[in-house]
Every structure is written in structure tokens, then in C-alpha cells.
Design a protein around this motif. Structure first.
Motif, short mmCIF file in Angstrom:
data_model
loop_
_atom_site.label_atom_id
_atom_site.label_comp_id
_atom_site.label_asym_id
_atom_site.label_seq_id
_atom_site.Cartn_x
_atom_site.Cartn_y
_atom_site.Cartn_z
N LEU A 69 49.80 39.96 31.20
CA LEU A 69 50.39 40.81 32.24
C LEU A 69 51.48 40.08 33.01
O LEU A 69 52.50 40.69 33.38
CB LEU A 69 49.31 41.32 33.19
CG LEU A 69 48.33 42.34 32.59
CD1 LEU A 69 47.20 42.64 33.57
CD2 LEU A 69 49.05 43.61 32.16
N ARG A 70 51.31 38.77 33.26
CA ARG A 70 52.36 37.99 33.93
C ARG A 70 53.62 37.98 33.08
O ARG A 70 54.73 38.15 33.59
CB ARG A 70 51.90 36.55 34.19
CG ARG A 70 51.02 36.39 35.40
CD ARG A 70 50.83 34.93 35.77
NE ARG A 70 50.28 34.11 34.72
CZ ARG A 70 48.98 33.91 34.51
NH1 ARG A 70 48.09 34.48 35.30
NH2 ARG A 70 48.57 33.13 33.54
N ALA A 71 53.47 37.78 31.77
CA ALA A 71 54.64 37.76 30.87
C ALA A 71 55.32 39.11 30.85
O ALA A 71 56.56 39.21 30.91
CB ALA A 71 54.21 37.34 29.46
N LYS A 72 54.53 40.17 30.78
CA LYS A 72 55.09 41.53 30.77
C LYS A 72 55.83 41.81 32.07
O LYS A 72 56.94 42.35 32.08
CB LYS A 72 53.97 42.55 30.55
CG LYS A 72 54.44 43.98 30.52
CD LYS A 72 53.28 44.94 30.31
CE LYS A 72 53.76 46.38 30.39
NZ LYS A 72 52.67 47.33 30.39
N HIS A 73 55.22 41.43 33.19
CA HIS A 73 55.82 41.66 34.49
C HIS A 73 57.12 40.86 34.63
O HIS A 73 58.12 41.37 35.16
CB HIS A 73 54.82 41.29 35.60
CG HIS A 73 55.26 41.68 36.96
ND1 HIS A 73 55.26 40.81 38.01
CD2 HIS A 73 55.72 42.86 37.45
CE1 HIS A 73 55.70 41.42 39.09
NE2 HIS A 73 55.99 42.67 38.78
N ALA A 74 57.15 39.63 34.14
CA ALA A 74 58.37 38.81 34.21
C ALA A 74 59.49 39.45 33.40
O ALA A 74 60.65 39.47 33.83
CB ALA A 74 58.08 37.40 33.71
N ALA A 75 59.16 39.98 32.23
CA ALA A 75 60.17 40.65 31.40
C ALA A 75 60.69 41.90 32.10
O ALA A 75 61.91 42.15 32.09
CB ALA A 75 59.58 41.00 30.03
N GLU A 76 59.81 42.67 32.72
CA GLU A 76 60.24 43.87 33.45
C GLU A 76 61.14 43.50 34.63
O GLU A 76 62.15 44.17 34.87
CB GLU A 76 59.01 44.64 33.94
CG GLU A 76 58.23 45.33 32.84
CD GLU A 76 56.90 45.91 33.31
OE1 GLU A 76 56.50 45.68 34.48
OE2 GLU A 76 56.26 46.60 32.51
N ARG A 77 60.78 42.44 35.36
CA ARG A 77 61.61 42.00 36.49
C ARG A 77 62.99 41.58 36.00
O ARG A 77 64.01 41.88 36.63
CB ARG A 77 60.94 40.84 37.23
CG ARG A 77 59.90 41.25 38.22
CD ARG A 77 59.51 40.11 39.17
NE ARG A 77 59.43 38.81 38.55
CZ ARG A 77 58.31 38.28 38.05
NH1 ARG A 77 57.19 38.95 38.08
NH2 ARG A 77 58.32 37.07 37.51
N ALA A 78 63.05 40.86 34.87
CA ALA A 78 64.33 40.41 34.34
C ALA A 78 65.21 41.60 33.94
O ALA A 78 66.42 41.60 34.19
CB ALA A 78 64.11 39.49 33.14
N THR A 79 64.60 42.62 33.36
CA THR A 79 65.35 43.83 32.96
C THR A 79 65.91 44.53 34.19
O THR A 79 67.09 44.93 34.22
CB THR A 79 64.44 44.78 32.17
OG1 THR A 79 64.00 44.12 30.98
CG2 THR A 79 65.16 46.06 31.80
#
Length: 168
Positions: free
Chosen positions: A135-145
Motif C-alpha cells: 500500500l505504501r508503494a501504491k500510495h507513493a506512485a499515486e502521489r507521484a502521478t
């Protein structure tokens, strides 16, 4: 780890300062992770720190660290914090923290041992830790987008988004 909270640990309200607890959490995470990995470990992130109850100056505070998940070179340490009033004999669960540590040797990350999950609780904790990492990795990718969209937006679009945010 156990330590008596002293006056220099107090905040302006006379309770133990959160920063003092965070510092001790970091030390406990280091000790737990380094013992498990057999090498120096450094803090990669504090995933979450929950402050359930305030801690009083003079209480004996105990930090219990447990490796709850391991990746290839990183490990998650869950720390439960308890405050004890030794005069009355009461103990309270005051904080829970999760810290991600990375194992190092000669300045480079190194693999950590696999975690043996023997009990049902160990297995559940490991799976929860794995989920938290995903979930941290997914959230980081969403924030970057989202950040990339903000960077591409012109001033008018940013102002419009700010206006929408002020309406909620």
C-alpha cells in the motif's frame, strides 16, 4: 528497552514530549532490527506512530520491538510502548509504532534473514506488514502521478483546484 521519563522529557503541558518518545522508538527499532539482521540497520521511514495516551514524567516506559515483516534488505519493526506507574502498579499501552529499517554493510544495503513465522499471530503480522509495504508503494506512485499533473498545470488550473479545495 525501559527508561524512566524525566523532567527534561516534558513538553509545555507537563506530559512527556512526543519527540522524546520518537527518539526512543528509533533506538528500539535500531536494536531490534540490528539484532535480527546481524548488521547495522538505519531508519528508512516511520510508517506510523499512534499516541494512544499521554505519558507522565516519572513513569517507567517500556519499548518492546518485534520484527513483523522482512523484505530483501529491509525490515519492518513494530514497537509497542507501555507506561508504568511503579508506585501504583498500573501499566498502560500508550503508543504503537512501525518503523522500516534497512540493513547495511560497508555502506551498502544487504539481504536480511528470512523471518520464520511459526504462530498464527506471526503469520498474520507478516501478511499485514507485506500489505502495508504494498500500500505504501501504491500510495507513493499515486502521489507521484498527481504531483506530475500539478507540475504540468498552469496558474489558472492551480487556482481553480485551490478554489475547489476551499469549498469542501
Amino acid at each position: 528497552m525501559s527508561e524512566v521519563m524525566q523532567p527534561q522529557d516534558a513538553n509545555f503541558l507537563g506530559k512527556v514530549f512526543g519527540g522524546a518518545i520518537l527518539s526512543k522508538i528509533d533506538l528500539c527499532a535500531y536494536a531490534t532490527a540490528s539484532r535480527f539482521a546481524g548488521t547495522i540497520c538505519v531508519t528508512a521511514s516511520f510508517d506510523r506512530v499512534d499516541f494512544h495516551e499521554p505519558i507522565e514524567v516519572g513513569e517507567l516506559v517500556t519499548f518492546i520491538g518485534q520484527v513483523s515483516f522482512v523484505g530483501r534488505t529491509s525490515l519492518e519493526v513494530t514497537i509497542e510502548i507501555y507506561a508504568e506507574n511503579v508506585m501504583v502498579g498500573t501499566m498502560r499501552h500508550t503508543n504503537t509504532a512501525r518503523v522500516t529499517m534497512v540493513a547495511l554493510r560497508d555502506g551498502r544495503s544487504v539481504e536480511v534473514p528470512r523471518l520464520l513465522c511459526e504462530s498464527r499471530d506471526d503469520k498474520i503480522q507478516f501478511l499485514e506488514g507485506k500489505l502495508r509495504r504494498e500500500l505504501r508503494a501504491k500510495h507513493a506512485a499515486e502521489r507521484a502521478t498527481i504531483r506530475a499533473k500539478f507540475d504540468e498545470a498552469d496558474e489558472a488550473e492551480l487556482d481553480r483546484l485551490l478554489q475547489l479545495d476551499n469549498l469542501s
